[in-house]
Design a protein around this motif. Structure first.
Motif, PDB file in Angstrom:
ATOM      1  N   ASN A 290       0.828  -1.207   0.000  1.00  0.00           N
ATOM      2  CA  ASN A 290       0.000   0.000   0.000  1.00  0.00           C
ATOM      3  C   ASN A 290       0.867   1.263   0.000  1.00  0.00           C
ATOM      4  N   GLU A 291       1.935   1.253   0.829  1.00  0.00           N
ATOM      5  CA  GLU A 291       2.834   2.396   0.885  1.00  0.00           C
ATOM      6  C   GLU A 291       3.544   2.594  -0.453  1.00  0.00           C
ATOM      7  N   ALA A 292       3.972   1.494  -1.049  1.00  0.00           N
ATOM      8  CA  ALA A 292       4.690   1.588  -2.319  1.00  0.00           C
ATOM      9  C   ALA A 292       3.794   2.166  -3.413  1.00  0.00           C
ATOM     10  N   LEU A 293       2.550   1.725  -3.443  1.00  0.00           N
ATOM     11  CA  LEU A 293       1.642   2.197  -4.492  1.00  0.00           C
ATOM     12  C   LEU A 293       1.283   3.667  -4.286  1.00  0.00           C
ATOM     13  N   GLY A 294       1.322   4.128  -3.039  1.00  0.00           N
ATOM     14  CA  GLY A 294       0.908   5.509  -2.760  1.00  0.00           C
ATOM     15  C   GLY A 294       2.027   6.518  -2.832  1.00  0.00           C
ATOM     16  N   SER A 295       3.266   6.083  -3.001  1.00  0.00           N
ATOM     17  CA  SER A 295       4.392   7.015  -2.907  1.00  0.00           C
ATOM     18  C   SER A 295       5.061   7.316  -4.245  1.00  0.00           C
ATOM     19  N   GLY A 296       4.584   6.747  -5.324  1.00  0.00           N
ATOM     20  CA  GLY A 296       5.247   7.011  -6.601  1.00  0.00           C
ATOM     21  C   GLY A 296       4.566   6.265  -7.733  1.00  0.00           C
ATOM     22  N   ARG A 297       5.281   6.145  -8.850  1.00  0.00           N
ATOM     23  CA  ARG A 297       4.741   5.481 -10.017  1.00  0.00           C
ATOM     24  C   ARG A 297       4.996   3.977  -9.944  1.00  0.00           C
ATOM     25  N   MET A 298       4.232   3.216 -10.715  1.00  0.00           N
ATOM     26  CA  MET A 298       4.375   1.761 -10.734  1.00  0.00           C
ATOM     27  C   MET A 298       4.755   1.307 -12.137  1.00  0.00           C
ATOM     28  N   LEU A 299       5.838   0.530 -12.180  1.00  0.00           N
ATOM     29  CA  LEU A 299       6.257  -0.116 -13.419  1.00  0.00           C
ATOM     30  C   LEU A 299       5.762  -1.556 -13.376  1.00  0.00           C
ATOM     31  N   ALA A 300       4.931  -1.945 -14.318  1.00  0.00           N
ATOM     32  CA  ALA A 300       4.319  -3.271 -14.321  1.00  0.00           C
ATOM     33  C   ALA A 300       4.939  -4.128 -15.408  1.00  0.00           C
ATOM     34  N   LEU A 301       5.439  -5.293 -15.025  1.00  0.00           N
ATOM     35  CA  LEU A 301       6.049  -6.230 -15.975  1.00  0.00           C
ATOM     36  C   LEU A 301       4.984  -7.224 -16.424  1.00  0.00           C
ATOM     37  N   PHE A 302       4.383  -6.948 -17.587  1.00  0.00           N
ATOM     38  CA  PHE A 302       3.279  -7.746 -18.095  1.00  0.00           C
ATOM     39  C   PHE A 302       3.791  -9.108 -18.587  1.00  0.00           C
ATOM     40  N   SER A 303       3.104 -10.167 -18.143  1.00  0.00           N
ATOM     41  CA  SER A 303       3.409 -11.523 -18.602  1.00  0.00           C
ATOM     42  C   SER A 303       2.193 -12.384 -18.334  1.00  0.00           C
ATOM     43  N   ALA A 304       2.234 -13.631 -18.806  1.00  0.00           N
ATOM     44  CA  ALA A 304       1.118 -14.546 -18.526  1.00  0.00           C
ATOM     45  C   ALA A 304       0.957 -14.739 -17.032  1.00  0.00           C
ATOM     46  N   ALA A 305       2.078 -14.859 -16.322  1.00  0.00           N
ATOM     47  CA  ALA A 305       1.995 -15.049 -14.869  1.00  0.00           C
ATOM     48  C   ALA A 305       1.445 -13.804 -14.197  1.00  0.00           C
ATOM     49  N   TYR A 306       1.787 -12.607 -14.725  1.00  0.00           N
ATOM     50  CA  TYR A 306       1.358 -11.358 -14.097  1.00  0.00           C
ATOM     51  C   TYR A 306      -0.162 -11.242 -14.065  1.00  0.00           C
ATOM     52  N   PHE A 307      -0.824 -11.780 -15.100  1.00  0.00           N
ATOM     53  CA  PHE A 307      -2.275 -11.636 -15.191  1.00  0.00           C
ATOM     54  C   PHE A 307      -3.035 -12.810 -14.583  1.00  0.00           C
ATOM     55  N   ASP A 308      -2.347 -13.705 -13.885  1.00  0.00           N
ATOM     56  CA  ASP A 308      -3.029 -14.770 -13.150  1.00  0.00           C
ATOM     57  C   ASP A 308      -3.875 -14.108 -12.065  1.00  0.00           C
ATOM     58  N   PRO A 309      -5.210 -14.297 -12.085  1.00  0.00           N
ATOM     59  CA  PRO A 309      -6.083 -13.570 -11.137  1.00  0.00           C
ATOM     60  C   PRO A 309      -5.827 -13.911  -9.678  1.00  0.00           C
ATOM     61  N   ASP A 310      -5.148 -15.025  -9.391  1.00  0.00           N
ATOM     62  CA  ASP A 310      -4.916 -15.415  -7.997  1.00  0.00           C
ATOM     63  C   ASP A 310      -3.661 -14.764  -7.408  1.00  0.00           C
ATOM     64  N   ARG A 311      -2.879 -14.023  -8.214  1.00  0.00           N
ATOM     65  CA  ARG A 311      -1.650 -13.408  -7.704  1.00  0.00           C
ATOM     66  C   ARG A 311      -1.938 -12.014  -7.132  1.00  0.00           C
ATOM     67  N   PHE A 312      -1.026 -11.552  -6.263  1.00  0.00           N
ATOM     68  CA  PHE A 312      -1.152 -10.217  -5.697  1.00  0.00           C
ATOM     69  C   PHE A 312      -1.009  -9.134  -6.770  1.00  0.00           C
ATOM     70  N   THR A 313      -0.405  -9.491  -7.912  1.00  0.00           N
ATOM     71  CA  THR A 313      -0.277  -8.494  -8.977  1.00  0.00           C
ATOM     72  C   THR A 313      -1.638  -7.945  -9.414  1.00  0.00           C
ATOM     73  N   THR A 314      -2.673  -8.786  -9.293  1.00  0.00           N
ATOM     74  CA  THR A 314      -4.018  -8.318  -9.665  1.00  0.00           C
ATOM     75  C   THR A 314      -4.443  -7.161  -8.768  1.00  0.00           C
ATOM     76  N   GLN A 315      -4.193  -7.310  -7.456  1.00  0.00           N
ATOM     77  CA  GLN A 315      -4.530  -6.220  -6.531  1.00  0.00           C
ATOM     78  C   GLN A 315      -3.701  -4.973  -6.833  1.00  0.00           C
ATOM     79  N   GLU A 316      -2.438  -5.179  -7.258  1.00  0.00           N
ATOM     80  CA  GLU A 316      -1.553  -4.033  -7.496  1.00  0.00           C
ATOM     81  C   GLU A 316      -2.018  -3.196  -8.690  1.00  0.00           C
ATOM     82  N   TRP A 317      -2.228  -3.876  -9.855  1.00  0.00           N
ATOM     83  CA  TRP A 317      -2.579  -3.062 -11.030  1.00  0.00           C
ATOM     84  C   TRP A 317      -4.008  -2.526 -10.963  1.00  0.00           C
ATOM     85  N   THR A 318      -4.922  -3.287 -10.329  1.00  0.00           N
ATOM     86  CA  THR A 318      -6.293  -2.775 -10.204  1.00  0.00           C
ATOM     87  C   THR A 318      -6.348  -1.565  -9.272  1.00  0.00           C
ATOM     88  N   ALA A 319      -5.506  -1.569  -8.213  1.00  0.00           N
ATOM     89  CA  ALA A 319      -5.475  -0.417  -7.303  1.00  0.00           C
ATOM     90  C   ALA A 319      -4.982   0.835  -8.019  1.00  0.00           C
TER      91      ALA A 319
END
Length: 841
Positions: free
Chosen positions: A45-74
């Motif tokens: 939460n602190e990381a997302l609120g303090s600057g920009r986010m660089l997202a490394l898109f991949s098949a694993a990144y878009f797995d809905p069960d990973r925390f990455t889903t919460q990160e990019w949706t936030a």
């Protein structure tokens, strides 16, 4: 800049973060900046609120069960800027598709760095003349002497790792954990991937090497199953690095390599199939590189940090099978994975056979017929041997080096797949199997045998127990010759009889029974050849029946009785043991006619073989009285019991345990005849004798006490019944446990006496507790459960809880109609009680 990535893409995340930091950006990367004990969600939460986010898109990144889903949706929800980079061709979710996502796929390192930095900085024209790209360039970290990683996926110049497995599936968690452990310190990191054969240790090491190839300048694979061949392979590495000449002596080459590795960083050595830590230790280098070891041996403490590699998670198994067998239904993949224990090598072999045309049904049928033959087929490319061959080679090694360990392995193949308590084999037995006698008498020999099994990956050894995995066990059993099976059966019987805790009716033995029970229930009755082994097998069923598990004990006892009747004859003592226990199983499963027929046959045989007054004959006669009563022949049962009691008093004495058991049964028979006062007098005398002979807490003593309390209540002596009932319940809870069926009988009776004394709330509370336990232990439809439910209906009604009483009353009536029939007295009683609650006429 917060780098958001999937765990499977850690190598890319580290490369990207390093490049950004080198370019002067402040970077936050979870693996670098978050430590043990940190709150993961708060840090994110602190990381997302303090600057920009660089997202490394991949098949694993878009797995809905990973925390990455919460990160990019936030980030999207907050309308913050998200900078995407593509690592593969995976298609992002629709909401992200409009974003321009530069790709790093297939780029050389310099071009990939340029694309990364342009994506972060955004497009702009240069302010002045670009810097000369020759000497003197480089970023902040390079200026400090840093050596950044190469682009992930590019291979080091010094490299001999096996080719990557294109079908590699899963293991993301293990790969991430392995990378964390290896990169957590500056000194040489040694990790041992340990596990049984076929779990994919070697494949995991290969995948790690390829996935993180960009992190190393040198990666070398050393086949280590034969320690004598290791020096030549390391000498070849010394030559490849230029540390030694081609014609250098091996010792000189190894010294040169050790010096080279001490002065280098970013190297990886993989020692594959190393089994002896002591033999490998001299070849482990110093320095700041990484060492991976794959081994079936679990004993690497002091040499390496062990990482357990076990079977796949079920989802990984299904994914592997469906990837290799197009069109395979998920439920079929699940069935295969269950039968193959999610063992990766077995799954790959199965997939190969299915691809060749076998159906799932055909494969499972063949697996049941000959597991060893099936697991010899379908060996995949890159695997040196099949699973069955691997097990066969390991057993051949034991035959040459540790014959006692092999004998133990073969014996355990005939027992249950649960841990066998070798430490419990302390009882002396006549003529133990010679192959195992030395292990039982010599703790050091036993330790060496267990260690040998563990080193070969054939068994899990822990706290004095030895356990074979089901699939390994099936293969070993299937590979036994007839002569080996005979020897193994004898060793198994020796193990069982030396670990036998003692009679299942003795509370002092109960703590030891659960560990041995599954093993006593497993062997083929024909493999049991000694009196001690056969008696222990029967007694295991008695232990089950005492705990309301007669449905489990019944088929086992039928098998024992049938086999020994055919093998030994119907009059043999051991056959009659099985018959006696089987009769009780029939009674406990509500088959009184079968119990009576078997009891009559057994008594006739004992009278003919042993005589009327032999103790075994009298025990059979006493049991027959019970079977007659269960068949509804109350008077015949009473006559049988009284005649047996008179004989036992004359032959064995008034205080003999068998005499007292029959005396307690006579009291029950007398009560069934309506003579409750006479039953009370008989029970009081018997209880006094049992307390003196057995002790106050013995199960047989408590049976008599519970019955006596019941008869005191029937005679109107409710306070005395309550007092004895409370004492008996407290003892049974302590001795038998709160959920034991006998404990619940006493609890149910006590609730009735509390209600009779006007203590309805206490009766309702105890009744509810008893009903809950009976539902769990006996099942919803068991007669005792329904009896508790019927009593509770009355107490709920008396307390004015009409709605709850009516609901429970209707449920009880429905169940009794289904189980007992419309016209059964208990069903009619439930109907009457329900009508009373409703105010019906």
């Amino acid at each position: 800049m917060f780098v958001s990535h999937a765990g499977a893409d850690r190598a890319w995340a580290e490369w990207v973060a390093w490049q950004l930091q080198d370019a002067g950006y402040e970077v936050e990367l979870d693996y670098w900046d978050w430590g043990a004990g940190d709150n993961f969600v708060l840090k994110m939460n602190e990381a997302l609120g303090s600057g920009r986010m660089l997202a490394l898109f991949s098949a694993a990144y878009f797995d809905p069960d990973r925390f990455t889903t919460q990160e990019w949706t936030a980030v999207v929800a907050a309308k913050e800027k998200l900078i995407p980079l593509r690592l593969d061709g995976a298609s992002p979710p629709p909401i992200l598709r409009p974003l321009l996502a530069p790709s790093l796929v297939g780029l050389e390192v310099d071009e990939a760095r340029r694309v990364l930095l342009e994506a972060v900085a955004g497009p702009r024209r240069p302010d002045g003349e670009p810097a000369f790209p020759g000497a003197g360039g480089g970023g902040r970290l390079r200026g400090m002497g840093g050596s950044g990683p190469r682009l992930p996926g590019s291979l080091p110049r010094v490299w001999n790792l096996p080719g990557r497995n294109a079908g590699f599936t899963g293991r993301d968690g293990l790969l991430v954990h392995l990378r964390q452990e290896l990169s957590s310190g500056s000194r040489v990191a040694v990790q041992a991937l340990r596990g049984r054969g076929g779990v994919g240790k070697t494949q995991l090491a290969i995948e790690y090497g390829h996935r993180f190839a960009g992190e190393y300048e040198l990666a070398w694979w050393i086949r280590s199953e034969e320690p004598a061949l290791i020096p030549d392979q390391l000498a070849a590495l010394a030559v490849k690095t230029g540390a030694a000449r081609v014609d250098a002596a091996p010792g000189e080459a190894l010294e040169a390599l050790a010096e080279e590795l001490r002065t280098r960083g970013r190297w990886l050595l993989v020692f594959d199939n190393a089994e002896d830590p002591a033999a490998l230790a001299p070849y482990l280098p110093g320095g700041s590189g990484h060492v991976l070891i794959t081994s079936r041996n679990p004993h690497w403490q002091g040499t390496a940090a062990p990482l357990e590699v076990d079977s796949f998670a079920r989802t990984e198994s299904i994914a592997l099978l469906q990837a290799r067998v197009p069109g395979l239904a998920e439920h079929d993949a699940d069935r295969l994975a269950q039968e193959l224990e999610d063992l990766p090598l077995a799954l790959v072999q199965a997939a190969a056979l299915l691809t060749d045309g076998l159906t799932v049904a055909q494969y499972l049928r063949l697996l049941g017929e000959s597991v060893s033959k099936v697991l010899d087929e379908g060996r995949p490319h890159g695997y040196p041997v099949s699973l069955a061959a691997q097990i066969r080679l390991s057993t051949e090694h034991l035959a040459d080096t540790q014959p006692a360990a092999l004998a133990l392995l073969h014996a355990c193949a005939l027992l249950a797949p649960e841990p066998f308590p070798l430490h419990a084999c302390t009882r002396s037995v006549a003529d133990p199997a010679p192959d195992v006698a030395g292990l039982l008498n010599n703790p050091l020999a036993a330790r060496n045998a267990l260690r040998a099994l563990a080193q070969q990956g054939l068994a899990r050894v822990q706290d004095g127990t030895v356990q074979l995995h089901r699939l390994t066990q099936a293969v070993v059993r299937d590979q036994l010759t007839e002569a080996e099976h005979t020897d193994a059966a004898r060793v198994a019987e020796t193990l069982l009889t030396t670990a036998y805790p003692g009679r299942a009716s003795d509370p002092a033995t109960w703590q030891a029974w659960p560990d041995l029970l599954p093993h006593l229930l497993t062997p083929d009755p024909a493999d049991l050849t000694t009196a001690a082994g056969r008696y222990a097998a029967c007694d295991a069923c008695w232990y089950l029946m005492d705990r309301a598990n007669a449905p489990t004990a019944l088929p086992r006892l039928q098998h024992l009785h049938h086999t020994w009747t055919r093998q030994l004859g119907p009059d043999h003592e051991h056959t009659l043991w099985a018959a006696n226990y089987l009769a009780r199983a029939y009674r406990d499963t509500e088959k009184p006619a079968q119990a009576r027929a078997l009891g009559e046959d057994m008594l006739e045989r004992r009278r003919r073989v042993l005589g009327e007054d032999h103790p075994h004959t009298l025990a059979a006669a006493s049991n027959l009285a019970t079977w007659l009563a269960e068949s509804g022949e109350v008077e015949a049962a009473r006559a049988q019991a009284e005649d047996t009691l008179e004989r036992q008093r004359r032959v064995q004495g008034e205080d003999h345990p068998d005499t007292l058991r029959t005396a307690a049964l006579v009291a029950v028979r007398v009560a069934e005849s309506g003579e409750v006062e006479a039953a009370r007098a008989q029970a009081e005398d018997t209880l006094e004798r049992q307390r003196r002979v057995h002790g106050e807490d013995h199960p047989r003593t408590l049976i008599t006490a519970s019955n006596l309390a019941n008869w005191l209540g029937a005679l109107g002596k409710t306070e005395a019944a309550r007092s004895l009932g409370e004492d008996t319940l407290e003892r049974r809870r302590r001795v038998l446990g709160e959920d034991h069926p006998d404990t619940l009988i006493t609890a149910s009776n006590l609730a009735n006496w509390l209600a009779a004394l006007g203590k309805t709330e206490a009766a309702q509370a105890l009744g509810q507790d008893t009903l809950d336990r009976r539902r769990r232990v006996l099942g919803e439809d068991h007669p005792d459960t329904l009896r508790s439910a019927s009593n509770l209906v009355n107490w709920l009604g008396a307390l004015g809880k009409t709605e709850a009483a009516q609901a429970l009353g209707q449920d009880t009536l429905d169940r009794r109609r289904r189980v007992l029939g419309e016209d059964h007295p208990d069903t009619l009683r439930s109907a009457s009680n329900l009508n009373g609650l409703r105010g019906d006429a």
